[in-house]
Design an enzyme around this catalytic site. Sequence first.
Site, short mmCIF file in Angstrom:
data_model
loop_
_atom_site.label_atom_id
_atom_site.label_comp_id
_atom_site.label_asym_id
_atom_site.label_seq_id
_atom_site.Cartn_x
_atom_site.Cartn_y
_atom_site.Cartn_z
CE1 TYR A 308 -2.99 2.96 0.37
CE2 TYR A 308 -2.90 2.83 2.97
CZ TYR A 308 -3.55 3.54 1.63
OH TYR A 308 -4.35 4.63 1.76
CB CYS A 309 0.84 4.27 0.06
SG CYS A 309 1.43 6.11 0.02
CG LEU A 310 7.19 4.54 0.97
CD1 LEU A 310 7.86 4.97 -0.45
CD2 LEU A 310 7.73 5.55 2.18
#
Length: 577
Positions: A308-310
């Site tokens: 998720y995300c980074l």
Amino acid sequence: MTLDRRKTLTFQALDSLWHAMQGRWTMNFSPVATQLAVGDWLLHLANSPGTQADLWAGFFGLTTEAVTERVRPRAKDPGAKGDLECGCRFDDPLWGEEPFLSLRVLYRLGCRWWEEYATDVPGMKPRHKAFISFLGRQMLELYSPCNHLFTNPELLRHTSEEKGANLVRGGRFLAEDLMRVCRVPFPLPDSGFQVGKNLAVTKGRVIYRNRLMEIIQYSPSTPEVFENPVLIVPAWIMKYYILDLSPHNSMVKHLVDQGHTVFMVSWKNPGYEDRETDLEDYIELGVMDAVEKVEEVVPERKVHVVGYCLGGTLSAMAASAMARDGDDRLKSLTMLAAQTDFSEAGELMLFIGHAQLSFLEDIMQFQGYLDAGQMAAAFQMLRSYDLIWGKWVTRYLKGEQEFINDLMAWNADTTRMPSRMHSRYLRELFLNNDFFEGRFRVKGRPVVVSDIHVPVFIVAPEKDHVSPWTSVYKFHLSSDARSVTFVLTRGGHNAGIVSEPGHHGRSYRIATAHEGQSYVPPGHWYHDTPVKDGSWWVDWHKWLMGSSGKKSTPPDMGGFTGEGEACAAPGTYVFGT
């Protein structure tokens, strides 16, 4: 060390100290970067008489249009519900009456003048032009009639009805918030949410801990589970439990209830002692150590990795490194709101230039990390109406206490970023785009997206200001995966991912590109892909289920290894402050 070298380091330390002090007053924005953009605009404008004439012509043209619109019968219509100009909303019927009608019309045309004329100065660097446009919008928001008591009819009516009591309450809220900004201890209002009580309550236990992360294995809730386990890698710019919020919207619980064996990485909240933690440490001590531990618990079973995300970017880098080295332990890769190409990463790039990065690096060098408060200003300015002016109007002028839900409670539970890691992340990924262009090295050798051959599932929220969906979509450009399933979901960076079944108003588009198919540009993909109502979680589970083997008896819970002592979920690192 030579005397000259010691002098150089002393002077560099002075720079870091000075910039750290500056950052407290500039919201960590480099004053030099801002002045370079403004200077570029002013100098090119001063040297362009034709552009100046066009600027004035546009001003008088829009002024004429304002007068014309003012006398039209339709001008008394306050506008459709949700009318947006520079983020301002003019919903109240009194915006159709004087003097508020004139204020609304003038403000709307002022926004148009700035965007259509004032920022279109030839010769400017594109980056500076975008920054000047952004800066102007922030200034326009400051002077928006929506945001001030005596120019907003709704606020005037509200104040009259309450006989000013709303302003008294708002003044008290403002005093409390200013005390917190000045680091004066002042208790926050109780949101009613607490980690381990009504947040992050899916049953499980910590089975591994190192200096960077814990691994949580969740207890099965079905008599049989799929063969291939799921490992979730969240971003360390946030606490992991956004994916395990309340029981009704927990992605972890949803997966467990569908018969998946789920493991979660919970990152440590770093302090000064972790300042030298590198981006490669997050790959090796994070993703790769986690895969090793999952393999111990569920041997001879390939792993579905979800980032998720980074954490999604990190998972893609780890998957590339594993594929490069012939490591085939991954079954699939899922990336949620995660970019691999940062060349068009949206308005967040306005805050990531060489001058700004040097300024941030000096701040981080001085304190060893970048904390959430220092990162918050950029994210708030990207959505200034919702996160700054909306709060100003609601909390301080209406005197209303904000309703806090579980997502907002999680958002207030902040984390930090180690200085060395964050510097490399911003400079090598955001600024130089090294990963997408094959220059980023893991274990001394480059990693490239095209090395990933396992099936990939990508989710991008349509209104994501952190990872714009068109940027996330660019994974297709360099992909050599067997298949890439792309989902465009309704919502923003967080709410688009926390999209549980049964949530009213949710919808998404989904399509799969198989190996060998021609590239489809994002605009064409958007118009050719139909909208589906409901939660994308349902299609994702079907996609996982299709490559997760048969169901069998759940594996035993893994025995604890690593640093410290065993404990139940949500673990210990999640409580780090």
